[in-house]
Write a protein that holds these residues in place. Structure first.
Motif, PDB file in Angstrom:
ATOM      1  N   ALA A   1     -31.884  45.168  31.510  1.00  0.00           N
ATOM      2  CA  ALA A   1     -30.766  45.505  30.628  1.00  0.00           C
ATOM      3  C   ALA A   1     -29.433  45.084  31.231  1.00  0.00           C
ATOM      4  N   ILE A   2     -28.525  44.719  30.360  1.00  0.00           N
ATOM      5  CA  ILE A   2     -27.149  44.423  30.753  1.00  0.00           C
ATOM      6  C   ILE A   2     -26.276  45.510  30.146  1.00  0.00           C
ATOM      7  N   VAL A   3     -25.551  46.209  30.998  1.00  0.00           N
ATOM      8  CA  VAL A   3     -24.589  47.217  30.557  1.00  0.00           C
ATOM      9  C   VAL A   3     -23.233  46.706  31.018  1.00  0.00           C
ATOM     10  N   PHE A   4     -22.415  46.260  30.079  1.00  0.00           N
ATOM     11  CA  PHE A   4     -21.150  45.609  30.424  1.00  0.00           C
ATOM     12  C   PHE A   4     -20.247  46.485  31.284  1.00  0.00           C
ATOM     13  N   SER A   5     -20.211  47.782  31.026  1.00  0.00           N
ATOM     14  CA  SER A   5     -19.338  48.655  31.816  1.00  0.00           C
ATOM     15  C   SER A   5     -19.812  48.768  33.265  1.00  0.00           C
ATOM     16  N   LYS A   6     -21.082  48.480  33.513  1.00  0.00           N
ATOM     17  CA  LYS A   6     -21.620  48.527  34.879  1.00  0.00           C
ATOM     18  C   LYS A   6     -21.643  47.148  35.533  1.00  0.00           C
TER      19      LYS A   6
ATOM     20  N   TRP B   1     -30.702  39.097  26.419  1.00  0.00           N
ATOM     21  CA  TRP B   1     -31.784  40.064  26.296  1.00  0.00           C
ATOM     22  C   TRP B   1     -31.289  41.404  26.787  1.00  0.00           C
ATOM     23  N   GLN B   2     -31.290  42.347  25.900  1.00  0.00           N
ATOM     24  CA  GLN B   2     -31.019  43.744  26.169  1.00  0.00           C
ATOM     25  C   GLN B   2     -29.607  44.048  26.664  1.00  0.00           C
ATOM     26  N   VAL B   3     -28.686  44.044  25.759  1.00  0.00           N
ATOM     27  CA  VAL B   3     -27.344  44.541  26.039  1.00  0.00           C
ATOM     28  C   VAL B   3     -27.327  45.997  25.600  1.00  0.00           C
ATOM     29  N   PHE B   4     -27.083  46.886  26.548  1.00  0.00           N
ATOM     30  CA  PHE B   4     -27.107  48.332  26.290  1.00  0.00           C
ATOM     31  C   PHE B   4     -25.737  48.948  26.520  1.00  0.00           C
ATOM     32  N   PHE B   5     -25.538  50.093  25.906  1.00  0.00           N
ATOM     33  CA  PHE B   5     -24.378  50.926  26.195  1.00  0.00           C
ATOM     34  C   PHE B   5     -24.759  51.880  27.312  1.00  0.00           C
ATOM     35  N   GLU B   6     -23.751  52.401  28.002  1.00  0.00           N
ATOM     36  CA  GLU B   6     -24.034  53.420  29.013  1.00  0.00           C
ATOM     37  C   GLU B   6     -24.736  54.591  28.353  1.00  0.00           C
ATOM     38  N   GLY B   7     -25.683  55.172  29.056  1.00  0.00           N
ATOM     39  CA  GLY B   7     -26.428  56.301  28.529  1.00  0.00           C
ATOM     40  C   GLY B   7     -27.755  55.913  27.890  1.00  0.00           C
ATOM     41  N   MET B   8     -28.047  54.629  27.846  1.00  0.00           N
ATOM     42  CA  MET B   8     -29.313  54.167  27.271  1.00  0.00           C
ATOM     43  C   MET B   8     -30.317  53.837  28.376  1.00  0.00           C
ATOM     44  N   ASP B   9     -30.108  54.396  29.560  1.00  0.00           N
ATOM     45  CA  ASP B   9     -30.927  54.076  30.727  1.00  0.00           C
ATOM     46  C   ASP B   9     -32.423  54.294  30.487  1.00  0.00           C
TER      47      ASP B   9
END
Length: 137
Positions: free
Chosen positions: A87-92, A72-80
């Motif tokens: 949300a899951i942001v892999f880079s974070k 559920w909710q894989v985001f890119f950075e900047g989609m805060d």
């Protein structure tokens, strides 16, 4: 192909809930195998990622109906601005990224080297176990 989709919503999970979720998933996997004859996909399980992935991998290893999962909710950075707190942001979150990558690799290997219903009685099983279970989830 028909797929049964089951949504697991997890907020804060106590240790006692983990065993319930595992048995709940196993029961749904078994039901889809026996009665529906179709794969099952689990989704929306943020804090239960290791439990869900483990159940799916065990089902796949046996040639069962545990077909996959949807985060559920894989985001890119900047989609805060779109994040509802789950949300899951892999880079974070490199540890979550590693878990997802390992699961994807394991499932891809299982699915590419053996037919769906062989129940892992083939010779590929021992080789795959060596590769796939060196670092348990």
């Amino acid at each position: 192909m028909l797929v049964l989709l089951i949504v697991l919503v997890s907020l804060q999970i106590a240790d006692t809930h983990i065993s319930f979720v595992k048995s709940w998933m196993d029961a749904h996997i078994e039901d889809t195998e026996k009665y529906l004859g179709m794969p099952v996909v689990f989704s929306e399980f943020d804090t239960l990622i290791s439990t869900v992935y483990s159940s799916i991998l065990n089902s796949t290893k046996k040639g069962g109906s545990g077909a996959g999962s949807l985060l559920w909710q894989v985001f890119f950075e900047g989609m805060d601005n779109m994040d509802d707190g789950y949300a899951i942001v892999f880079s974070k979150s490199p540890s979550t990224s590693s878990i997802v990558t390992l699961q994807s690799t394991r499932l891809a290997l299982f699915n590419s080297l053996c037919s769906t219903r062989c129940n892992w009685s083939c010779k590929k099983k021992k080789m795959l176990e060596k590769i796939l279970y060196h670092d348990e989830l």
